[in-house]
Scaffold this motif. Sequence first.
Motif, PDB file in Angstrom:
ATOM      1  N   GLN A   3     -10.634 -15.927  -4.943  1.00  0.00           N
ATOM      2  CA  GLN A   3     -11.923 -15.277  -4.775  1.00  0.00           C
ATOM      3  C   GLN A   3     -11.787 -13.759  -4.858  1.00  0.00           C
ATOM      4  O   GLN A   3     -12.677 -13.075  -5.367  1.00  0.00           O
ATOM      5  CB  GLN A   3     -12.588 -15.676  -3.456  1.00  0.00           C
ATOM      6  N   ASP A  43     -19.117  -9.471  -0.899  1.00  0.00           N
ATOM      7  CA  ASP A  43     -18.132 -10.170  -0.059  1.00  0.00           C
ATOM      8  C   ASP A  43     -17.381 -11.198  -0.896  1.00  0.00           C
ATOM      9  O   ASP A  43     -17.860 -12.308  -1.133  1.00  0.00           O
ATOM     10  CB  ASP A  43     -18.878 -10.823   1.121  1.00  0.00           C
ATOM     11  N   ILE A  68     -14.195 -12.218  -0.090  1.00  0.00           N
ATOM     12  CA  ILE A  68     -12.996 -12.324   0.761  1.00  0.00           C
ATOM     13  C   ILE A  68     -12.448 -13.757   0.800  1.00  0.00           C
ATOM     14  O   ILE A  68     -11.340 -14.009   0.359  1.00  0.00           O
ATOM     15  CB  ILE A  68     -13.307 -11.801   2.182  1.00  0.00           C
ATOM     16  N   PHE A  69     -13.228 -14.695   1.302  1.00  0.00           N
ATOM     17  CA  PHE A  69     -12.736 -16.080   1.368  1.00  0.00           C
ATOM     18  C   PHE A  69     -13.654 -17.006   0.594  1.00  0.00           C
ATOM     19  O   PHE A  69     -14.879 -16.865   0.640  1.00  0.00           O
ATOM     20  CB  PHE A  69     -12.691 -16.595   2.808  1.00  0.00           C
ATOM     21  N   VAL A 115     -19.827 -14.226  -2.240  1.00  0.00           N
ATOM     22  CA  VAL A 115     -19.371 -15.040  -3.365  1.00  0.00           C
ATOM     23  C   VAL A 115     -18.994 -16.438  -2.873  1.00  0.00           C
ATOM     24  O   VAL A 115     -18.244 -16.569  -1.898  1.00  0.00           O
ATOM     25  CB  VAL A 115     -18.141 -14.375  -4.048  1.00  0.00           C
ATOM     26  N   ILE A 140     -19.096 -18.821  -0.861  1.00  0.00           N
ATOM     27  CA  ILE A 140     -19.485 -19.222   0.493  1.00  0.00           C
ATOM     28  C   ILE A 140     -19.315 -17.976   1.368  1.00  0.00           C
ATOM     29  O   ILE A 140     -18.344 -17.238   1.174  1.00  0.00           O
ATOM     30  CB  ILE A 140     -18.633 -20.420   0.995  1.00  0.00           C
TER      31      ILE A 140
HETATM   32  K   LIG Z   1     -17.025 -15.190   0.215  1.00  0.00           K
END
Ligand SMILES: [K+]
Length: 634
Positions: free
Chosen positions: A455, A522, A524-525, A554, A556
């Motif tokens: 991601q 975002d 990140i995860f 992005v 979730i």
């Molecule tokens: K995300």
Amino acid sequence: MRQQAQHYSALSQPILAMSELVCKTLDNDTTDMLIDKWLEHRNDAYWEWFQAVRQRKHASNTLRHQVIVWNKGDFAPENIFCRTVDTGRLIPLDRTWTTHVYHHRSMQDRKLSMMPVVFTMLPELMLLRGMHDLGCDDVYIIVTDLKRQEMDDVTEYFKLVCRYAYGGRTCKPSITSQIQYDHMRLCHTLLKQRRTPCFPQIDIAFRAILYEKRPPFIILFSHQTTSYSQIFFTHPHFVPSEDIFFDFPSGCPNPCCSDDCEMIRFPRRGVEVAAILSIKRGGRYGKKIKAKEMCNWIDCDASFSEETQRYAESSEGSEGSQSSADCGDTSSSSSTNGLVCSKCRLVKYCSPEHQRKDWDEHRRVCAKPASLGVVVVLLGCTCTMLCQLHTIMSIRYLTARLAQQIDEELMGAWGAFSIDQLMELAGLSCAQTLEKVYDKEKYRRVLVCCGPGNQGGDGLVAARHLRMFGYEPTIYMPKPGSKDIYKRLHKQCDNMKIKSLPPDATIDELRSTLSSTDVILDAIFGFSFKGPIRAPFDEVLPLISSSKKPIVSVDIPSGWNVEKGNEAGVGIVPDVLVSLTAPKEGVRSFKGRHFLGGRFVPKAMEERFQLNLPEYLGAEQIVELSQEQEPQRL
Ligand SMILES: [K+]
Ligand SMILES: NC(=O)C1=CN([C@@H]2O[C@H](COP(=O)(O)OP(=O)(O)OC[C@H]3O[C@@H](n4cnc5c(N)ncnc54)[C@H](O)[C@@H]3O)[C@@H](O)[C@H]2O)[C@@H](O)CC1
């Protein structure tokens, strides 16, 4: 015994009395007890699969296509209904069976229980039983300790023998010598490896069961951890449809398990991959197999002729069947048409009386198809809106495991994509989403927060495109990814003079950058996130959340559980979300503007996974799924 054994050969038909294997029979009550135990300690992967089945209900409203249905009630066998392959009936999974386990006598001497053997395969057995109506009250398993290659060889051998020499039939000399050669080779190999039971014992039991019991399927179980258990079907008609089983768990507890690592070779991809014994039937070897469609009332033997089928509908749904039954047609003889349940349209009866009799059971699954509901609600909408809304309502939400599986398939032998390609399209759709919602004149300064996984790569691609679109992105990577692609993507951003905060930037530095940021991306995860949040993200996420700046997430929102959403309350709560490929389970309740991106899923794959994706318009890389407010550019 020895005298009978003299008659054993690869080409003569053995009888069960010749077998030296011990048969342990687990009756229906024992099976029931094992099912209860399984429900108590069920494996997560199977549980997820059953849950996913619920979403796929009424994916197709045609009678023959809905092979597994669970509309109401708890997760319990009586609420899950399977379409049988031999009679087309939709019957609950609570019909148990007797299991006959054939094993070497040494296991009995060691007082080894056969229950674990059945327990290991319980979900597969339940489904196989549920999908076979006639002649499946008894299930036959032969316990072996064959290794993978040996299991493959034995499978090929049985296919050959059953095709040409089933029931002691004579065959061409060239085939005869091939069978004898393969038989000898297998006997020798298994003897050398000290396998128990030896090959002749497996062969006697296997062929004798086929001949004397005529089961729809028979199982060769292997104890070896590096092997698999093979399910042999005695006719292609007996293989369950792949429509619903393609993503059935492989039986391996490892979530990264590939097809090659199946513990039980369940025919997840239908006839194409199933081990089928092409036994020629008819004459003295038994009845020819013919799939027929029968009245759904289990005690009725009326069947419907395929050619002359004329689906007469009862005037009301099943609930109304009681009144239609009063009309008095009680014929249960063989019929050429049938009464289709007008509520669910999934089952068929020969008469209103049988429909009424079956209602107690059928009511547990009978429900109106989702699409019909939509049509009723949306009568006032234009046709295009109706189609769009219907599509959106039935889009598939993915579990973490399924998202990973789709990802692997896209980049596997079939999909043939490289990670660079997918990331490029994913990142482009993120940049396009941000551009669609946030005008670059008012929201020029974008802080692109990247995580350590793929991601993070999407984020770097998005940063590059945002720069092309005229924004001023700044990259923040608290923990840069170690993969080569990550480094190359970052270099590309450097080449475009995109600023990056140093990875070891202090919290104060981040706070000050946030204060001069207009919007946050975002990245990140994604779908591989598993809580709780570890350092350094445990400090970064709360700071992003408290900045009060608009956020585009992005795939979730970071910190959300992929299936359960923001239940821990520690995740980012974005204004906009761009799901990639298909939305994840955890975002069902997401309230902001929701887009779908990652326009790279081939139609065949979309259909196989029943993703039911909405249509992307023109050259757009994104499509909006739903919005709380009127769509507008901020
Ligand atoms: K995300
Ligand atoms: N098929 C697709 O849909 C595609 C997906 N892509 C992206 O790839 C993402 C999935 O990528 P990955 O599997 O690499 O995984 P992620 O990007 O979700 O991140 C995994 C990383 O996060 C770390 N991590 C996980 N839980 C953590 C925790 N609690 N605290 C701290 N660190 C944690 C892991 O150590 C690992 O380094 C998707 O969400 C999507 O954004 C695209 O790149 C390509 C195509």
